[in-house]
Write a protein that holds these residues in place. Structure first.
Motif, PDB file in Angstrom:
ATOM      1  N   VAL A 149     -46.827  41.105  -3.229  1.00  0.00           N
ATOM      2  CA  VAL A 149     -46.868  40.438  -4.540  1.00  0.00           C
ATOM      3  C   VAL A 149     -45.447  40.155  -5.006  1.00  0.00           C
ATOM      4  N   LYS A 150     -44.584  41.150  -4.811  1.00  0.00           N
ATOM      5  CA  LYS A 150     -43.200  40.974  -5.265  1.00  0.00           C
ATOM      6  C   LYS A 150     -42.517  39.818  -4.528  1.00  0.00           C
ATOM      7  N   THR A 151     -42.695  39.769  -3.216  1.00  0.00           N
ATOM      8  CA  THR A 151     -42.094  38.689  -2.420  1.00  0.00           C
ATOM      9  C   THR A 151     -42.578  37.322  -2.908  1.00  0.00           C
ATOM     10  N   ALA A 152     -43.884  37.227  -3.168  1.00  0.00           N
ATOM     11  CA  ALA A 152     -44.445  35.942  -3.615  1.00  0.00           C
ATOM     12  C   ALA A 152     -43.938  35.592  -5.017  1.00  0.00           C
ATOM     13  N   PHE A 153     -43.784  36.599  -5.866  1.00  0.00           N
ATOM     14  CA  PHE A 153     -43.291  36.346  -7.221  1.00  0.00           C
ATOM     15  C   PHE A 153     -41.829  35.888  -7.210  1.00  0.00           C
ATOM     16  N   VAL A 154     -41.030  36.528  -6.361  1.00  0.00           N
ATOM     17  CA  VAL A 154     -39.608  36.162  -6.284  1.00  0.00           C
ATOM     18  C   VAL A 154     -39.459  34.683  -5.911  1.00  0.00           C
ATOM     19  N   LYS A 155     -40.344  34.205  -5.029  1.00  0.00           N
ATOM     20  CA  LYS A 155     -40.289  32.781  -4.650  1.00  0.00           C
ATOM     21  C   LYS A 155     -40.562  31.884  -5.852  1.00  0.00           C
ATOM     22  N   VAL A 156     -41.481  32.305  -6.701  1.00  0.00           N
ATOM     23  CA  VAL A 156     -41.781  31.532  -7.914  1.00  0.00           C
ATOM     24  C   VAL A 156     -40.544  31.506  -8.816  1.00  0.00           C
TER      25      VAL A 156
END
Ligand code: HEC
Length: 150
Positions: free
Chosen positions: A128-135
């Motif tokens: 989740v964190k990895t995907a959020f950082v991309k956002v």
């Protein structure tokens, strides 16, 4: 008189058809609308951060979807040269509109990926964190080039 009225109505209808066929709906006040939308983005990001901190993965999907839906509209909310005293939009937007559009699309796909991931209910906090950082990086990448400093 009648004839000219009819021709005005006809051209308005034709223009409407043209707009509808391009898939672009012109906002009545694009500057106010996009500023409002970006403020919503900020609240959506805050909601996602809260949900991440409390491990409430299901609460991430809706704000992520909201960001993706708005991102799809960003290019249409920046008609050529649309700035005013309230606006922090830089002229570089219209000098590089394909790149600006690509940055909006990047946000859209990264936010949609976060929504899809969290909708599974099975993602690890690290995923989740990895995907959020991309956002978050998608927001920053566009602001760096196209938004005036506060
Ligand atoms: C494709 C480019 C682009 C992307 C992607 C983008 N922004 Fe922006 N953002 C802008 C521009 C340009 C402005 C200035 C708009 C104006 O003032 O007319 C802006 C303005 C803002 C503002 C200020 C609104 C105000 O109060 O005046 C906030 C907050 C904001 N963006 C948040 C975000 C967040 C959060 C994200 C990511 C989820 C994001 N933006 C993604 C281009 C972008």
């Amino acid at each position: 008189m009648k004839a000219s009225l009819r021709s005005i109505v006809f051209s308005a209808a034709a223009a409407g058809t043209l707009l509808a066929s391009t898939g672009m709906v012109l906002a009545a006040d694009p500057i106010a609308e996009r500023i409002h939308g970006f403020k919503d983005n900020k609240h959506a990001v805050a909601a996602i951060k809260d949900a991440m901190a409390s491990g409430h993965q299901a609460a991430i999907t809706a704000p992520a979807k909201q960001i993706a839906a708005f991102a799809a509209r960003i290019p249409s909310l920046f008609p050529a040269g649309s700035t005013n005293d309230d606006s922090k939009a830089r002229d570089a937007i219209w000098d590089n509109f394909p790149d600006f559009t690509a940055k909006a699309q990047a946000l859209q796909s990264n936010a949609q990926a976060l929504a899809d991931l969290t909708a599974t209910g099975k993602a690890t906090p690290a995923q989740v964190k990895t995907a959020f950082v991309k956002v978050a990086e998608s927001c920053k990448a566009c602001h760096l080039r196209y938004k005036e400093e506060e």
